[in-house]
Design a protein around this motif. Sequence first.
Motif, short mmCIF file in Angstrom:
data_model
loop_
_atom_site.label_atom_id
_atom_site.label_comp_id
_atom_site.label_asym_id
_atom_site.label_seq_id
_atom_site.Cartn_x
_atom_site.Cartn_y
_atom_site.Cartn_z
N LYS A 2 7.64 -9.11 -0.05
CA LYS A 2 6.40 -9.89 0.00
C LYS A 2 5.25 -9.08 0.56
CE LYS A 2 8.29 -14.52 0.19
NZ LYS A 2 8.34 -15.78 0.94
N GLU A 3 5.54 -8.23 1.54
CA GLU A 3 4.49 -7.39 2.12
C GLU A 3 3.91 -6.45 1.06
OE1 GLU A 3 6.12 -5.39 5.49
OE2 GLU A 3 6.44 -7.23 6.59
N GLU A 4 4.79 -5.87 0.24
CA GLU A 4 4.32 -4.99 -0.83
C GLU A 4 3.49 -5.77 -1.85
OE1 GLU A 4 7.46 -2.74 -2.57
OE2 GLU A 4 8.11 -1.93 -0.66
N TYR A 6 1.74 -8.51 -1.33
CA TYR A 6 0.44 -8.83 -0.72
C TYR A 6 -0.45 -7.59 -0.64
CZ TYR A 6 2.67 -13.22 0.59
OH TYR A 6 3.34 -14.41 0.57
N SER A 7 0.14 -6.45 -0.36
CA SER A 7 -0.65 -5.22 -0.32
C SER A 7 -1.20 -4.87 -1.69
CB SER A 7 0.21 -4.06 0.21
OG SER A 7 0.60 -4.30 1.53
N LEU A 8 -0.38 -5.02 -2.72
CA LEU A 8 -0.86 -4.76 -4.08
C LEU A 8 -1.95 -5.74 -4.49
CD1 LEU A 8 2.41 -3.88 -6.01
CD2 LEU A 8 0.43 -2.41 -5.68
N ALA A 10 -4.06 -7.26 -2.51
CA ALA A 10 -5.27 -6.88 -1.78
C ALA A 10 -5.90 -5.64 -2.40
CB ALA A 10 -4.95 -6.64 -0.30
N HIS A 11 -5.06 -4.68 -2.75
CA HIS A 11 -5.56 -3.44 -3.37
C HIS A 11 -6.34 -3.75 -4.65
CE1 HIS A 11 -5.61 0.57 -5.13
NE2 HIS A 11 -5.09 0.02 -6.22
N TYR A 12 -5.73 -4.52 -5.55
CA TYR A 12 -6.39 -4.80 -6.81
C TYR A 12 -7.57 -5.75 -6.65
CZ TYR A 12 -3.18 -2.04 -9.48
OH TYR A 12 -2.49 -0.97 -9.98
#
Length: 106
Positions: A2-4, A6-8, A10-12
């Motif tokens: 889930k952290e990955e 959410y990071s993706l 946010a990135h996009y």
Amino acid sequence: AKEELYSLMAHYFLLLTIFPAGVWIPAIFASGLMSAAIVTPTHQSDAFFSEKQEDWVSAQFRSTRNAVLTNSFSTWLWGGMQYQVEHHLFPSMPRSKYPKLKPILE
């Protein structure tokens, strides 16, 4: 996982809202080209499989290979993808652990 995710996300979100399309469209194509340039050489092998299929582990050793990197920039650029044999044998292992696994597999 889930952290990955959410990071993706946010990135996009940042990529698509802050930068104009003239920046992020070429960036996405360049990153795809770079990924293909990194992954393709490590998945090409001179070994062809005969009618009789080997066991799964032997097939991984014959069909993939690791990249040999000579400097820290290349190591950074490849981001752990130089350890293809380790990745194919242990796909759920974090890539930060692959350098410790490599000597065991050799």
